[in-house]
Scaffold this active site. Structure first.
Site, PDB file in Angstrom:
ATOM      1  N   ASN A   1     -94.205 -40.982  61.226  1.00 54.64           N
ATOM      2  CA  ASN A   1     -94.456 -39.915  62.203  1.00 54.64           C
ATOM      3  C   ASN A   1     -94.951 -38.641  61.539  1.00 54.64           C
ATOM      4  OD1 ASN A   1     -93.190 -41.746  63.845  1.00 54.64           O
ATOM      5  ND2 ASN A   1     -91.569 -40.361  64.534  1.00 54.64           N
TER       6      ASN A   1
ATOM      7  N   THR B   1     -96.093 -31.820  62.167  1.00 55.41           N
ATOM      8  CA  THR B   1     -96.280 -30.484  61.600  1.00 55.41           C
ATOM      9  C   THR B   1     -97.574 -30.358  60.798  1.00 55.41           C
ATOM     10  OG1 THR B   1     -93.881 -30.257  61.502  1.00 55.41           O
ATOM     11  CG2 THR B   1     -95.161 -28.719  60.175  1.00 55.41           C
TER      12      THR B   1
ATOM     13  N   THR C   1     -94.616 -35.236  57.438  1.00 54.24           N
ATOM     14  CA  THR C   1     -95.284 -34.080  56.823  1.00 54.24           C
ATOM     15  C   THR C   1     -94.695 -33.763  55.457  1.00 54.24           C
ATOM     16  OG1 THR C   1     -95.778 -33.113  58.968  1.00 54.24           O
ATOM     17  CG2 THR C   1     -95.689 -31.587  57.088  1.00 54.24           C
TER      18      THR C   1
ATOM     19  N   GLU D   1     -82.703 -44.691  66.604  1.00 56.73           N
ATOM     20  CA  GLU D   1     -82.430 -43.980  65.342  1.00 56.73           C
ATOM     21  C   GLU D   1     -80.953 -44.048  64.988  1.00 56.73           C
ATOM     22  OE1 GLU D   1     -84.348 -40.150  64.749  1.00 56.73           O
ATOM     23  OE2 GLU D   1     -82.565 -39.321  63.785  1.00 56.73           O
TER      24      GLU D   1
ATOM     25  N   HIS E   1     -87.763 -32.918  59.540  1.00 54.49           N
ATOM     26  CA  HIS E   1     -88.847 -32.470  60.420  1.00 54.49           C
ATOM     27  C   HIS E   1     -89.344 -31.109  59.942  1.00 54.49           C
ATOM     28  CE1 HIS E   1     -87.024 -35.100  63.789  1.00 54.49           C
ATOM     29  NE2 HIS E   1     -88.155 -35.654  63.403  1.00 54.49           N
ATOM     30  N   GLY E   2     -90.642 -30.925  59.931  1.00 57.85           N
ATOM     31  CA  GLY E   2     -91.201 -29.660  59.445  1.00 57.85           C
ATOM     32  C   GLY E   2     -91.436 -29.734  57.952  1.00 57.85           C
TER      33      GLY E   2
ATOM     34  N   SER F   1     -93.201 -35.642  72.555  1.00 58.70           N
ATOM     35  CA  SER F   1     -91.805 -35.216  72.665  1.00 58.70           C
ATOM     36  C   SER F   1     -91.569 -34.739  74.092  1.00 58.70           C
ATOM     37  CB  SER F   1     -91.506 -34.089  71.675  1.00 58.70           C
ATOM     38  OG  SER F   1     -92.173 -32.899  72.098  1.00 58.70           O
TER      39      SER F   1
ATOM     40  N   ASP G   1     -91.310 -39.575  72.055  1.00 59.70           N
ATOM     41  CA  ASP G   1     -90.715 -39.259  70.757  1.00 59.70           C
ATOM     42  C   ASP G   1     -89.347 -38.604  70.972  1.00 59.70           C
ATOM     43  OD1 ASP G   1     -90.702 -38.981  67.965  1.00 59.70           O
ATOM     44  OD2 ASP G   1     -91.638 -36.996  68.045  1.00 59.70           O
ATOM     45  N   HIS G   2     -88.321 -39.108  70.314  1.00 57.72           N
ATOM     46  CA  HIS G   2     -86.962 -38.555  70.414  1.00 57.72           C
ATOM     47  C   HIS G   2     -86.475 -38.411  71.859  1.00 57.72           C
ATOM     48  CE1 HIS G   2     -86.464 -37.783  66.117  1.00 57.72           C
ATOM     49  NE2 HIS G   2     -87.732 -37.397  66.112  1.00 57.72           N
TER      50      HIS G   2
HETATM   51  O1  G3H Z   1     -90.849 -37.321  65.460  1.00 57.08           O
HETATM   52  C1  G3H Z   1     -91.743 -36.631  64.915  1.00 57.08           C
HETATM   53  C2  G3H Z   1     -91.814 -36.517  63.472  1.00 57.08           C
HETATM   54  O2  G3H Z   1     -90.766 -37.065  62.828  1.00 57.08           O
HETATM   55  C3  G3H Z   1     -92.695 -35.476  62.877  1.00 57.08           C
HETATM   56  O3  G3H Z   1     -92.216 -34.858  61.694  1.00 57.08           O
HETATM   57  O4  G3H Z   1     -93.340 -32.668  62.006  1.00 57.08           O
HETATM   58  O5  G3H Z   1     -92.233 -33.268  59.852  1.00 57.08           O
HETATM   59  O6  G3H Z   1     -94.353 -34.377  60.516  1.00 57.08           O
HETATM   60  P1  G3H Z   1     -93.080 -33.742  60.977  1.00 57.08           P
HETATM   61 ZN    ZN Z   2     -88.954 -37.294  64.359  1.00 60.51          ZN
END
Ligand code: G3H
Ligand code: ZN
Length: 283
Positions: A229, A232, A210, A136, A179-180, A49, A84-85
């Site tokens: 992806n 977390t 995650t 995205e 995310h998270g 990121s 990433d992003h």
């Molecule tokens: O772009 C990164 C992810 O989408 C990570 O997601 O932290 O929920 O595993 P996560």
């Molecule tokens: Zn993501």
């Protein structure tokens, strides 16, 4: 070798498995993930990121670190270094010029016309360099690098126009992932996923890996998801282990003695994901 994501994702889509994107936070993540990939004979995507890139000292530092580790480990499996992003054309260009082999341009927070416009610009530059591009549509919920967003399901027609007009290599349609950690069970839009897959025909990407139950992972893979992806979950595993070691031995101060076990925890988590996603023994 360092490669773009294009071929690994197309192979995954055609053969019914997904390649994991595991995010780097520091040296120990790069070590753990590269070792896991080599042991599992799995292709792998190292996600970086903008915030994590800055934390590690910049995109150039990340590329040099990964290249040096791959040489030292004698890495034989395909590895992609992926932004990433990415938040703008400029950030994507910076990553490409630093030697990233793949970028995500996340224009999902803009109106679709602007998302398409910026994605198209990134694809033009990236493809000159042999770099793959992810875009995205819709928004992933939860927090990413301090930015908190709500869930917005991707719109089918927007996905179709974006892929057709930009030539992106893969698409992340946000369909309820977060995310998270999830509050309760995730509610992924599989019907929409199927419609989008049939309309766009590029490999799909699932963010927020995650905490998604195995049955949902399998379903997503069966519907063209070739990249998942995860960040977390590795952080939780590492933090839990480091916390335990430091609590058990309050006099410990050598970082190798507490970070080492944390690195092993990341590696085991990544190995588990590679087996769950079906990418083991596909390199
Ligand atoms: O772009 C990164 C992810 O989408 C990570 O997601 O932290 O929920 O595993 P996560
Ligand atoms: Zn993501």
């Amino acid at each position: 070798p360092l490669v773009s994501m294009k071929e690994m994702l197309e192979k995954g889509k055609d053969n019914g498995y997904a390649v994991g994107q595991f995010n780097l936070n520091n040296l120990e993540y790069a070590q753990a993930i590269l070792q896991a990939a080599e042991e599992e004979k799995s292709p792998v995507i190292l996600g970086v990121s903008e915030g994590a890139g800055k934390y590690m000292g910049g995109f150039n530092v990340v590329v040099s670190m990964v290249e040096a580790l791959m040489e030292s480990y004698g890495t034989t499996v395909p590895v992609a270094i992926h932004l990433d992003h990415g938040s703008s054309f400029e950030k994507c260009a910076q990553a490409i010029h630093a030697g990233f082999t793949s970028v995500m341009i996340d224009g999902s927070h803009h109106p679709i016309e602007e998302n398409i416009e910026v994605t198209k610009k990134v694809v033009e530059l990236a493809h000159i360099h042999g770099v793959s591009v992810e875009a995205e549509v819709g928004t992933v919920g939860g927090e990413e690098d301090g930015v908190i967003g709500g869930i917005n399901y991707a719109d089918l027609n927007e996905c179709k126009s974006l892929v057709q007009e930009t030539g992106v290599d893969c698409l992340a349609p946000a369909l309820g992932s977060v995310h998270g950690e999830y509050q309760g069970e995730p509610n992924l839009g599989f019907k929409e996923m199927e419609e989008i897959l049939n309309a766009v025909n590029v490999p799909l990407v699932l963010h927020g890996g995650t905490g998604i139950p195995t049955k949902d992972i399998q379903k997503a893979i069966s519907l063209g998801t070739a990249k998942i992806n995860v960040n977390t979950e590795n952080q939780l595993a590492q933090a839990k282990t480091v916390r335990k070691v430091l609590e058990e031995k309050p006099n410990l101060y050598d970082p190798r003695k507490y970070l080492g076990p944390g690195t092993e925890a990341i590696k085991q988590t990544v190995i588990g994901k590679m087996r769950e996603f079906g990418s083991s023994n596909q390199a």
